[in-house]
Design a protein around this motif. Sequence first.
Motif, short mmCIF file in Angstrom:
data_model
loop_
_atom_site.label_atom_id
_atom_site.label_comp_id
_atom_site.label_asym_id
_atom_site.label_seq_id
_atom_site.Cartn_x
_atom_site.Cartn_y
_atom_site.Cartn_z
N UNK A 1 0.85 -1.17 0.00
CA UNK A 1 0.00 0.00 0.00
C UNK A 1 0.91 1.24 0.00
N UNK A 2 0.57 2.19 -0.82
CA UNK A 2 1.38 3.40 -0.92
C UNK A 2 1.17 4.28 0.31
N UNK A 3 2.12 5.16 0.54
CA UNK A 3 1.99 6.10 1.65
C UNK A 3 0.78 7.02 1.48
N UNK A 4 0.49 7.37 0.23
CA UNK A 4 -0.68 8.21 -0.03
C UNK A 4 -1.97 7.50 0.39
N UNK A 5 -2.07 6.21 0.07
CA UNK A 5 -3.25 5.43 0.46
C UNK A 5 -3.33 5.33 1.98
N UNK A 6 -2.20 5.10 2.63
CA UNK A 6 -2.18 5.02 4.09
C UNK A 6 -2.68 6.34 4.71
N UNK A 7 -2.23 7.46 4.16
CA UNK A 7 -2.68 8.76 4.65
C UNK A 7 -4.17 8.95 4.42
N UNK A 8 -4.64 8.52 3.26
CA UNK A 8 -6.07 8.63 2.95
C UNK A 8 -6.89 7.81 3.94
N UNK A 9 -6.47 6.57 4.19
CA UNK A 9 -7.19 5.72 5.13
C UNK A 9 -7.12 6.28 6.54
N UNK A 10 -5.98 6.82 6.92
CA UNK A 10 -5.83 7.42 8.26
C UNK A 10 -6.80 8.58 8.44
N UNK A 11 -6.93 9.41 7.44
CA UNK A 11 -7.87 10.52 7.50
C UNK A 11 -9.30 10.02 7.60
N UNK A 12 -9.63 9.02 6.79
CA UNK A 12 -10.99 8.46 6.83
C UNK A 12 -11.30 7.84 8.19
N UNK A 13 -10.34 7.12 8.75
CA UNK A 13 -10.53 6.49 10.05
C UNK A 13 -10.74 7.53 11.13
N UNK A 14 -9.99 8.61 11.08
CA UNK A 14 -10.10 9.64 12.11
C UNK A 14 -11.46 10.34 12.11
N UNK A 15 -12.18 10.25 11.00
CA UNK A 15 -13.47 10.92 10.89
C UNK A 15 -14.65 9.96 10.85
N UNK A 16 -14.39 8.67 11.08
CA UNK A 16 -15.42 7.65 10.86
C UNK A 16 -16.18 7.28 12.12
N UNK A 17 -17.45 6.87 11.91
CA UNK A 17 -18.22 6.25 12.98
C UNK A 17 -18.08 4.73 12.83
N UNK A 18 -18.78 3.97 13.66
CA UNK A 18 -18.63 2.50 13.64
C UNK A 18 -18.96 1.90 12.27
N UNK A 19 -20.04 2.32 11.69
CA UNK A 19 -20.46 1.77 10.41
C UNK A 19 -19.46 2.13 9.32
#
Length: 76
Positions: A1-19
Amino acid sequence: MTNEKKQEFTLRVSQANKTEMLVIIYDIFLEYLEDAKKAKEEDDRDAFLLAIKNSRNCVQELTDSLHFEYELAAAF
Protein backbone atom coordinates in the motif's frame (compact mmCIF):
# COMPACT_ATOMS: atom_id res chain seq x y z
CA MET A 1 0.00 0.00 0.00
CA THR A 2 1.38 3.40 -0.92
CA ASN A 3 1.99 6.10 1.65
CA GLU A 4 -0.68 8.21 -0.03
CA LYS A 5 -3.25 5.43 0.46
CA LYS A 6 -2.18 5.02 4.09
CA GLN A 7 -2.68 8.76 4.65
CA GLU A 8 -6.07 8.63 2.95
CA PHE A 9 -7.19 5.72 5.13
CA THR A 10 -5.83 7.42 8.26
CA LEU A 11 -7.87 10.52 7.50
CA ARG A 12 -10.99 8.46 6.83
CA VAL A 13 -10.53 6.49 10.05
CA SER A 14 -10.10 9.64 12.11
CA GLN A 15 -13.47 10.92 10.89
CA ALA A 16 -15.42 7.65 10.86
CA ASN A 17 -18.22 6.25 12.98
CA LYS A 18 -18.63 2.50 13.64
CA THR A 19 -20.46 1.77 10.41
CA GLU A 20 -18.03 3.78 8.31
CA MET A 21 -15.15 1.91 9.95
CA LEU A 22 -16.45 -1.36 8.54
CA VAL A 23 -16.53 0.11 5.06
CA ILE A 24 -13.00 1.45 5.49
CA ILE A 25 -11.72 -1.93 6.67
CA TYR A 26 -13.33 -3.52 3.61
CA ASP A 27 -11.67 -0.92 1.36
CA ILE A 28 -8.31 -1.63 3.02
CA PHE A 29 -8.91 -5.36 2.44
CA LEU A 30 -9.44 -4.70 -1.27
CA GLU A 31 -6.29 -2.59 -1.39
CA TYR A 32 -4.25 -5.42 0.15
CA LEU A 33 -5.69 -7.85 -2.39
CA GLU A 34 -4.50 -5.55 -5.17
CA ASP A 35 -1.07 -5.47 -3.51
CA ALA A 36 -1.05 -9.28 -3.45
CA LYS A 37 -2.05 -9.45 -7.10
CA LYS A 38 0.70 -7.03 -8.08
CA ALA A 39 3.30 -8.91 -6.00
CA LYS A 40 2.23 -12.20 -7.60
CA GLU A 41 2.62 -10.72 -11.07
CA GLU A 42 6.08 -9.41 -10.11
CA ASP A 43 6.98 -12.80 -8.58
CA ASP A 44 7.74 -11.13 -5.22
CA ARG A 45 6.95 -13.91 -2.76
CA ASP A 46 7.65 -11.90 0.41
CA ALA A 47 5.45 -8.98 -0.66
CA PHE A 48 2.74 -11.42 -1.72
CA LEU A 49 2.74 -13.21 1.64
CA LEU A 50 2.68 -9.91 3.54
CA ALA A 51 -0.25 -8.62 1.49
CA ILE A 52 -2.16 -11.88 2.03
CA LYS A 53 -1.44 -11.74 5.76
CA ASN A 54 -2.70 -8.14 5.93
CA SER A 55 -5.82 -8.96 3.93
CA ARG A 56 -6.56 -11.92 6.22
CA ASN A 57 -6.23 -9.60 9.22
CA CYS A 58 -8.87 -7.36 7.66
CA VAL A 59 -11.20 -10.33 7.14
CA GLN A 60 -10.66 -11.35 10.76
CA GLU A 61 -11.52 -7.83 11.93
CA LEU A 62 -14.67 -7.82 9.83
CA THR A 63 -15.63 -11.25 11.18
CA ASP A 64 -15.02 -10.11 14.75
CA SER A 65 -17.36 -7.17 14.11
CA LEU A 66 -20.35 -9.40 13.35
CA HIS A 67 -23.24 -9.29 15.80
CA PHE A 68 -24.35 -12.90 16.04
CA GLU A 69 -27.65 -12.02 17.68
CA TYR A 70 -28.86 -11.21 14.16
CA GLU A 71 -29.78 -14.06 11.82
CA LEU A 72 -27.75 -12.73 8.90
CA ALA A 73 -24.51 -12.77 10.90
CA ALA A 74 -25.11 -16.32 12.08
CA ALA A 75 -25.00 -17.50 8.45
CA PHE A 76 -21.37 -16.42 8.28
